[in-house]
Design a protein around this motif. Structure first.
Motif, mmCIF file in Angstrom:
data_model
loop_
_atom_site.group_PDB
_atom_site.id
_atom_site.type_symbol
_atom_site.label_atom_id
_atom_site.label_comp_id
_atom_site.label_asym_id
_atom_site.label_seq_id
_atom_site.Cartn_x
_atom_site.Cartn_y
_atom_site.Cartn_z
ATOM 1 N N LEU A 293 0.322 -3.974 -6.868
ATOM 2 C CA LEU A 293 0.422 -3.129 -5.680
ATOM 3 C C LEU A 293 -0.922 -2.454 -5.423
ATOM 4 N N ARG A 294 -1.212 -2.239 -4.152
ATOM 5 C CA ARG A 294 -2.448 -1.540 -3.786
ATOM 6 C C ARG A 294 -2.227 -0.010 -3.808
ATOM 7 N N ALA A 295 -0.984 0.393 -3.716
ATOM 8 C CA ALA A 295 -0.654 1.821 -3.560
ATOM 9 C C ALA A 295 -1.132 2.654 -4.742
ATOM 10 N N HIS B 98 5.851 -8.070 -1.026
ATOM 11 C CA HIS B 98 4.395 -7.919 -1.101
ATOM 12 C C HIS B 98 3.777 -9.252 -1.518
ATOM 13 N N ARG B 99 2.652 -9.568 -0.898
ATOM 14 C CA ARG B 99 2.069 -10.905 -1.074
ATOM 15 C C ARG B 99 1.399 -11.122 -2.424
ATOM 16 N N ARG B 100 1.206 -10.054 -3.215
ATOM 17 C CA ARG B 100 0.575 -10.190 -4.533
ATOM 18 C C ARG B 100 1.484 -9.626 -5.620
ATOM 19 N N GLY B 101 1.051 -9.797 -6.871
ATOM 20 C CA GLY B 101 1.809 -9.264 -7.998
ATOM 21 C C GLY B 101 1.459 -7.810 -8.279
ATOM 22 N N GLY C 109 0.821 -1.213 0.000
ATOM 23 C CA GLY C 109 0.000 0.000 0.000
ATOM 24 C C GLY C 109 0.855 1.263 0.000
ATOM 25 N N ASP C 110 0.196 2.408 0.164
ATOM 26 C CA ASP C 110 0.907 3.686 0.177
ATOM 27 C C ASP C 110 1.949 3.752 1.292
ATOM 28 N N SER C 111 1.600 3.202 2.462
ATOM 29 C CA SER C 111 2.557 3.241 3.577
ATOM 30 C C SER C 111 3.838 2.519 3.200
ATOM 31 N N ALA C 112 3.700 1.344 2.611
ATOM 32 C CA ALA C 112 4.888 0.553 2.254
ATOM 33 C C ALA C 112 5.725 1.292 1.209
ATOM 34 N N MET C 113 5.051 1.910 0.213
ATOM 35 C CA MET C 113 5.801 2.644 -0.818
ATOM 36 C C MET C 113 6.529 3.835 -0.182
ATOM 37 N N GLU C 114 5.793 4.546 0.677
ATOM 38 C CA GLU C 114 6.367 5.728 1.307
ATOM 39 C C GLU C 114 7.557 5.347 2.191
ATOM 40 N N GLU C 115 7.358 4.286 2.977
ATOM 41 C CA GLU C 115 8.419 3.884 3.902
ATOM 42 C C GLU C 115 9.624 3.351 3.141
ATOM 43 N N ASP D 269 -6.010 10.114 14.183
ATOM 44 C CA ASP D 269 -4.978 10.645 13.284
ATOM 45 C C ASP D 269 -4.419 9.547 12.389
ATOM 46 N N ARG D 270 -4.824 9.562 11.133
ATOM 47 C CA ARG D 270 -4.300 8.557 10.197
ATOM 48 C C ARG D 270 -3.029 9.034 9.526
ATOM 49 N N VAL D 271 -2.716 10.291 9.711
ATOM 50 C CA VAL D 271 -1.683 10.903 8.874
ATOM 51 C C VAL D 271 -0.316 10.977 9.557
HETATM 52 P P1 NAP Z 1 -3.400 -0.347 3.135
HETATM 53 O O1 NAP Z 1 -3.702 0.577 2.024
HETATM 54 O O2 NAP Z 1 -4.504 -1.061 3.822
HETATM 55 O O3 NAP Z 1 -2.367 -1.420 2.550
HETATM 56 C C1 NAP Z 1 -1.946 -2.486 3.332
HETATM 57 C C2 NAP Z 1 -1.029 -3.353 2.488
HETATM 58 O O4 NAP Z 1 -0.525 -4.387 3.317
HETATM 59 C C3 NAP Z 1 -1.751 -4.013 1.319
HETATM 60 O O5 NAP Z 1 -0.919 -4.026 0.186
HETATM 61 C C4 NAP Z 1 -2.016 -5.427 1.831
HETATM 62 O O6 NAP Z 1 -1.962 -6.425 0.825
HETATM 63 C C5 NAP Z 1 -0.845 -5.650 2.753
HETATM 64 N N1 NAP Z 1 -1.195 -6.570 3.834
HETATM 65 C C6 NAP Z 1 -2.244 -6.496 4.679
HETATM 66 N N2 NAP Z 1 -2.221 -7.503 5.560
HETATM 67 C C7 NAP Z 1 -1.128 -8.243 5.250
HETATM 68 C C8 NAP Z 1 -0.560 -9.415 5.802
HETATM 69 N N3 NAP Z 1 -1.118 -10.039 6.852
HETATM 70 N N4 NAP Z 1 0.565 -9.905 5.244
HETATM 71 C C9 NAP Z 1 1.140 -9.285 4.180
HETATM 72 N N5 NAP Z 1 0.652 -8.168 3.625
HETATM 73 C C10 NAP Z 1 -0.481 -7.654 4.149
HETATM 74 O O7 NAP Z 1 -2.584 0.374 4.333
HETATM 75 P P2 NAP Z 1 -1.552 1.590 4.250
HETATM 76 O O8 NAP Z 1 -0.597 1.418 3.164
HETATM 77 O O9 NAP Z 1 -1.046 1.760 5.644
HETATM 78 O O10 NAP Z 1 -2.474 2.843 3.914
HETATM 79 C C11 NAP Z 1 -3.594 3.147 4.760
HETATM 80 C C12 NAP Z 1 -4.270 4.404 4.229
HETATM 81 O O11 NAP Z 1 -3.423 5.546 4.418
HETATM 82 C C13 NAP Z 1 -4.560 4.329 2.730
HETATM 83 O O12 NAP Z 1 -5.769 4.968 2.487
HETATM 84 C C14 NAP Z 1 -3.424 5.109 2.118
HETATM 85 O O13 NAP Z 1 -3.761 5.688 0.872
HETATM 86 C C15 NAP Z 1 -3.148 6.170 3.172
HETATM 87 N N6 NAP Z 1 -1.740 6.607 3.114
HETATM 88 C C16 NAP Z 1 -1.444 7.658 2.298
HETATM 89 C C17 NAP Z 1 -0.125 8.083 2.199
HETATM 90 C C18 NAP Z 1 0.196 9.238 1.329
HETATM 91 O O14 NAP Z 1 -0.611 9.586 0.484
HETATM 92 N N7 NAP Z 1 1.346 9.868 1.484
HETATM 93 C C19 NAP Z 1 0.888 7.437 2.907
HETATM 94 C C20 NAP Z 1 0.545 6.350 3.703
HETATM 95 C C21 NAP Z 1 -0.770 5.934 3.789
HETATM 96 P P3 NAP Z 1 -3.116 -6.524 -0.280
HETATM 97 O O15 NAP Z 1 -2.847 -5.381 -1.224
HETATM 98 O O16 NAP Z 1 -2.880 -7.860 -0.874
HETATM 99 O O17 NAP Z 1 -4.392 -6.406 0.445
#
Ligand code: NAP
Length: 320
Positions: A179-181, A174-177, A153-159, A281-283
């Motif tokens: 990306l969710r980001a 990442h567990r799939r081919g 997801g976005d967090s993983a790309m950002e980090e 706070d999600r941010v």
């Molecule tokens: P997320 O979008 O829910 O992504 C979680 C990722 O982790 C997904 O790719 C998921 O895989 C994977 N995952 C989940 N459970 C897993 C497990 N047990 N084992 C292995 N992989 C697993 O979470 P997030 O990236 O923290 O983002 C959360 C929200 O914050 C999103 O709306 C995001 O857009 C936002 N955010 C925005 C920014 C930015 O814009 N700068 C930065 C960070 C976060 P699958 O894809 O297969 O489900």
């Protein structure tokens, strides 16, 4: 047994303890209920180098110990235990802790969020010793080293992108081919040649808890079953966070991800109920921002009680 209070704070991370400190100093006699994970996410970290005031850093649990002692010094009452139910439908609000019931005029919610974990035993055992859920906090410790980031997801790309500032190589697992980001975050990461893509892979094992540090990960390709051991010294789990809001479902307005919505500072959809820290706070999700929002909740609560005492309409913020 029933207890009647002016203010109850739920949660004992930086937000809750700062709210306790401020409200204790304002003579509101706060009762803080710690919750099962007393001290919050900082109890899972080692050295905290980005909390202002500690030039050489401070260990996460020590920082929380200091905050707790500071709040107690001014009279905050801190109680161990976990809240099992709340009723915010009418005042005074009702808080249930097992067989005990507490009634309170105001409530500050600081229950935080929990980082999602993969679920491997070594992940918990090595948390703060090579395994981390916060790149901003811990990236600096991995200068010139190889590390992994888990998630798509976005967090993983950002980090992963952020961590290439320090690490020599970042393995993105990442567990799939796919990306969710979002596209833009993907593109930024894909353009970074320090990132090694380990798509369709899961971590079966993090080695080596016996050594008390991360020495490698064992990957399994979910398509062809191939196993690969990658020597590295850090694993950043970035698979999302879960706000601890199940107690408040259907009682407070929340966003689509379950974070409590606040307005005009820390006010929630129920007058007299305030929220601070990661639960709203999600941010930013930093100890210092959580502490800052705990201070805001304390001041908002104090002004709310003051308005009530003066017979002003409830929940009308008193402006400076
Ligand atoms: P997320 O979008 O829910 O992504 C979680 C990722 O982790 C997904 O790719 C998921 O895989 C994977 N995952 C989940 N459970 C897993 C497990 N047990 N084992 C292995 N992989 C697993 O979470 P997030 O990236 O923290 O983002 C959360 C929200 O914050 C999103 O709306 C995001 O857009 C936002 N955010 C925005 C920014 C930015 O814009 N700068 C930065 C960070 C976060 P699958 O894809 O297969 O489900």
């Amino acid at each position: 047994m029933s207890d009647s209070r002016q203010l109850v704070i739920i949660g004992s991370g930086p937000a809750g303890l700062t709210a306790a400190l401020y409200t204790a100093r304002a003579n509101l006699n706060p009762l803080l209920i710690e919750g099962l994970e007393a001290g919050g996410q900082l109890m899972l970290t080692t050295l905290v180098e980005n909390f202002p005031g500690f030039r050489d850093g401070i260990m996460g649990p020590d920082l929380m110990g200091e905050m707790r002692a500071q709040a107690e010094r001014f009279g905050a009452e801190i109680r161990q235990g976990d809240v099992t139910a709340v009723d915010l439908r009418k005042e005074p609000f009702r808080i249930v802790m097992g067989s005990e019931e507490i009634r309170t005029r105001t409530l500050i919610i600081a229950t935080g969020a929990s980082a999602r974990l993969i679920g491997l035993p070594a992940e918990r055992a090595l948390m703060g010793h090579g395994v981390s859920t916060c790149a901003t906090c811990d990236g600096y410790f991995f200068k010139g080293q190889e590390i992994a980031v888990v998630g798509g997801g976005d967090s993983a790309m950002e980090e992963a992108t952020f961590l290439t500032r320090f690490a020599s190589k970042v393995h993105l697992v990442h567990r799939r081919g796919d990306l969710r980001a979002s596209k833009i975050m993907q593109e930024r990461a894909l353009a970074n040649d320090k990132i090694v893509w380990r798509l369709n892979n899961v971590i079966d094992e993090i080695r080596d808890p016996a050594q008390g540090q991360v020495s490698s990960i064992l990957l399994r390709n979910v398509v062809d079953g191939e196993r690969t051991e990658v020597p590295l010294s850090g694993v950043f789990v970035a698979i999302g966070h879960r706000p601890n809001t199940s107690l408040f479902t259907d009682q407070l307005e929340m966003d689509a991800h379950g974070y409590i919505l606040t307005h005009d500072g820390s006010r929630t959809s129920v007058p007299g109920v305030f929220a601070c820290g990661d639960v709203q706070d999600r941010v930013y999700r930093q100890a210092i921002t959580a502490a800052g929002s705990g201070c805001m909740a304390a001041i908002d609560c104090e002004r709310y009680l003051e308005a009530l005492a003066q017979g002003l309409p409830e929940a009308v913020p008193i402006e400076n």
